[in-house]
Motif scaffolding. Structure first.
Motif, PDB file in Angstrom:
ATOM      1  N   LYS B   5      31.410 -30.160   5.016  1.00 40.26           N
ATOM      2  CA  LYS B   5      30.289 -31.218   6.562  1.00 40.26           C
ATOM      3  C   LYS B   5      31.344 -28.832   7.018  1.00 40.26           C
ATOM      4  O   LYS B   5      30.089 -28.792   7.845  1.00 40.26           O
ATOM      5  CB  LYS B   5      31.865 -31.645   7.197  1.00 40.26           C
ATOM      6  N   GLY B   6      31.996 -28.474   6.316  1.00 35.50           N
ATOM      7  CA  GLY B   6      32.363 -27.532   6.475  1.00 35.50           C
ATOM      8  C   GLY B   6      31.649 -26.329   6.351  1.00 35.50           C
ATOM      9  O   GLY B   6      31.378 -25.396   7.551  1.00 35.50           O
ATOM     10  N   ARG B   7      31.078 -26.635   4.994  1.00 32.03           N
ATOM     11  CA  ARG B   7      30.619 -25.899   4.707  1.00 32.03           C
ATOM     12  C   ARG B   7      28.738 -25.700   5.164  1.00 32.03           C
ATOM     13  O   ARG B   7      28.279 -24.268   4.916  1.00 32.03           O
ATOM     14  CB  ARG B   7      29.748 -25.911   3.264  1.00 32.03           C
ATOM     15  N   ILE B   8      28.507 -26.815   5.631  1.00 31.51           N
ATOM     16  CA  ILE B   8      27.653 -26.575   6.442  1.00 31.51           C
ATOM     17  C   ILE B   8      27.525 -26.623   7.594  1.00 31.51           C
ATOM     18  O   ILE B   8      26.431 -24.762   7.948  1.00 31.51           O
ATOM     19  CB  ILE B   8      26.658 -28.435   6.464  1.00 31.51           C
ATOM     20  N   LEU B  22      17.888 -22.975  15.425  1.00 35.89           N
ATOM     21  CA  LEU B  22      17.985 -22.698  13.872  1.00 35.89           C
ATOM     22  C   LEU B  22      17.088 -24.237  13.455  1.00 35.89           C
ATOM     23  O   LEU B  22      16.629 -24.829  13.395  1.00 35.89           O
ATOM     24  CB  LEU B  22      18.474 -22.994  13.116  1.00 35.89           C
ATOM     25  N   PRO B  23      15.259 -23.523  13.373  1.00 39.13           N
ATOM     26  CA  PRO B  23      14.538 -24.159  12.481  1.00 39.13           C
ATOM     27  C   PRO B  23      14.506 -24.357  10.444  1.00 39.13           C
ATOM     28  O   PRO B  23      14.939 -23.054   9.920  1.00 39.13           O
ATOM     29  CB  PRO B  23      13.262 -23.829  12.560  1.00 39.13           C
ATOM     30  N   ILE B  24      15.339 -25.289  10.307  1.00 37.24           N
ATOM     31  CA  ILE B  24      15.860 -25.528   8.962  1.00 37.24           C
ATOM     32  C   ILE B  24      15.658 -26.581   8.763  1.00 37.24           C
ATOM     33  O   ILE B  24      16.202 -27.716   9.206  1.00 37.24           O
ATOM     34  CB  ILE B  24      16.981 -24.686   8.305  1.00 37.24           C
ATOM     35  N   SER B  25      15.002 -26.955   7.427  1.00 36.93           N
ATOM     36  CA  SER B  25      14.741 -28.830   6.508  1.00 36.93           C
ATOM     37  C   SER B  25      15.827 -28.844   6.003  1.00 36.93           C
ATOM     38  O   SER B  25      16.963 -27.661   5.467  1.00 36.93           O
ATOM     39  CB  SER B  25      13.753 -28.611   6.278  1.00 36.93           C
ATOM     40  N   LYS B  28      15.837 -27.387   2.700  1.00 40.49           N
ATOM     41  CA  LYS B  28      16.213 -25.899   2.298  1.00 40.49           C
ATOM     42  C   LYS B  28      18.113 -25.808   2.134  1.00 40.49           C
ATOM     43  O   LYS B  28      18.328 -25.074   1.973  1.00 40.49           O
ATOM     44  CB  LYS B  28      16.097 -25.531   3.809  1.00 40.49           C
ATOM     45  N   LEU B  29      18.007 -26.382   3.310  1.00 35.90           N
ATOM     46  CA  LEU B  29      19.950 -26.462   3.697  1.00 35.90           C
ATOM     47  C   LEU B  29      20.319 -27.265   1.887  1.00 35.90           C
ATOM     48  O   LEU B  29      21.309 -26.379   2.124  1.00 35.90           O
ATOM     49  CB  LEU B  29      19.988 -27.652   5.008  1.00 35.90           C
ATOM     50  N   ALA B  30      19.925 -27.931   1.736  1.00 34.92           N
ATOM     51  CA  ALA B  30      20.472 -28.667   0.359  1.00 34.92           C
ATOM     52  C   ALA B  30      20.264 -27.553  -0.553  1.00 34.92           C
ATOM     53  O   ALA B  30      20.815 -27.755  -2.050  1.00 34.92           O
ATOM     54  CB  ALA B  30      19.578 -29.345   0.122  1.00 34.92           C
ATOM     55  N   GLN B  37      19.789 -33.089  -0.876  1.00 36.88           N
ATOM     56  CA  GLN B  37      18.386 -32.930   0.115  1.00 36.88           C
ATOM     57  C   GLN B  37      19.346 -34.611   0.980  1.00 36.88           C
ATOM     58  O   GLN B  37      19.328 -34.797   2.201  1.00 36.88           O
ATOM     59  CB  GLN B  37      16.964 -33.789  -0.023  1.00 36.88           C
ATOM     60  N   GLN B  38      19.775 -35.425   0.585  1.00 37.66           N
ATOM     61  CA  GLN B  38      20.125 -37.016   0.955  1.00 37.66           C
ATOM     62  C   GLN B  38      21.249 -37.206   1.755  1.00 37.66           C
ATOM     63  O   GLN B  38      22.013 -36.600   2.727  1.00 37.66           O
ATOM     64  CB  GLN B  38      20.296 -37.668  -0.506  1.00 37.66           C
ATOM     65  N   THR B  39      22.393 -35.485   0.378  1.00 31.51           N
ATOM     66  CA  THR B  39      23.402 -35.909   1.487  1.00 31.51           C
ATOM     67  C   THR B  39      23.015 -34.457   2.594  1.00 31.51           C
ATOM     68  O   THR B  39      24.152 -34.979   3.473  1.00 31.51           O
ATOM     69  CB  THR B  39      24.238 -34.500   0.331  1.00 31.51           C
TER      70      THR B  39
END
Lengths: 226, 226
Positions: B5-8, B22-25, B28-30, B37-39
DNA sequence: ATTACTATTTCCCGAGTAA
DNA sequence: TTTACTCGGGAAATAGTAA
């Protein structure tokens, strides 16, 4: 937000484990951080193996201190956060010019305000404000953000005749070219989606603006002020 | 050190999610954070439920921004770390006085050094150094720490006759009472467990010191310099 | 493409307890 | 007292997959 390793490392640093060896038991540590003694013990072992702390058992008493590596680990997090909070972010407001009833001009010709603005903003404002109606989703939230960050204060004032309301200002860049200031007047009849802008020049002339023309305002805001 | 959570949250803040959407999927975030991606998806849902971020799905494109709460969360961590790194810690050195061969006095009567010390330390040093042999475990590590934090620089210098080595100094408090400076000479024949101290007065007289007497030195060090 | 469900595995916390 | 082992349960991460 912090892992248990992180929380323990930070706690040890806060307790002075940077400069000296802390006498602290796993039981005490667990109490402080509201974790079990077993977890405290296990994490200390892991931190030690990772080279982030050093432990020494002097008789019954055990002592702990951070290693240089451990401090470096915290420092990395600190610098990441520092960057986030101390790098100004650019907030862009966007809206359409419209005509007000000339109150802007009225207030700006009051010597008290004219003098104050010149003093605080470093320029003699053109005697008129440009009214902008913000548009689109998210704009009102941004406006609130900018208002919160507005750090130039014009104090309220009263003389024998009447009282003059205060205002907060913040510098901005209009259309990417012109240095202006956004005014958030204490007493205004405008709704939240409207901002008023002043500048040393006549912005309507400068950008050949007519009512309904779109303009942008870029504001640099330090996240720590939000 | 940071939970996912903190990292995100930190990542989103770093990418500008404080000021704008921010437009981010999740893909991409994963990728960026080297998680699945699931996390990414699950954590975003959790962050949203916790009120730390806001999301909006504009057509296919999803956008994310931090809420005030989310920023506050990061700010709390930042202030904890800031306190750790910007509060000076007191490092205490302890050792026994011993007599050297008078090199300290020799160097201090060289005009170049006398002038430099006076200039940088703000006092005219008594012409003699007090030699202290540190004792006990951990003392040599502390000495290294103090040396690293020593921020008063005496540059090396040479004239036609010879060259003069440089030194680094740091202010300290001897026996909790007297303002002194610890000198770390570039060229010294003393081993690492010895430090040399100068002061505007004769410390031996001031504390009635004889060889073998114990003295303490307290140094204030900012952890960020370690 | 995208998000997010369900199933499975992996990992981590803490209870019990030895030393 | 202290630290730190084993182990069981549950949380959290990923895989598979639907929508």
């Amino acid at each position: 937000m912090l892992t248990i390793k992180g929380r323990i490392l930070l706690f040890l640093a806060e307790q002075g484990g940077i400069a000296r060896e802390l006498p602290i038991s796993t039981v005490k540590l667990a109490e402080e951080l509201k974790i079990s003694q077993q977890t405290a013990s296990r994490v200390l072992i892991e931190l030690e193996r990772a080279g982030l702390i050093e432990r020494a058992g002097i008789g019954r008493k055990h002592v702990i201190k951070l290693t240089e590596e451990g401090l470096k680990e915290l420092l990395e997090m600190y610098t990441s956060l520092k960057r986030v909070f101390e790098t100004p972010v650019e907030v862009e407001l966007e809206g359409y010019v419209f005509s007000g009833l000339g109150e802007g001009a009225y207030y700006l010709q009051i010597p008290y305000y004219a003098r104050k603005f010149e003093e605080k903003l470093g320029f003699k404002p053109y005697p008129g404000t440009l009214n902008i109606r913000l548009t689109g989703r998210d704009q009102v939230l941004r406006r609130l953000m900018v208002e919160k960050a507005a750090d130039i204060e014009i104090e309220s004032f009263s003389d024998e005749r009447r009282s003059y309301g205060g205002a907060k200002c913040i510098r901005a860049l209009m259309n990417g070219e012109e240095e202006v200031a956004i005014i958030f007047a204490e007493r205004t009849h405008y709704p939240k989606e409207v901002v008023e802008v002043i500048a040393p020049i006549c912005l309507r002339e400068r950008f050949k603006l007519r009512d309904g023309d779109k303009v942008t305002l870029k504001v640099r805001v330090s996240p720590i002020n939000l």
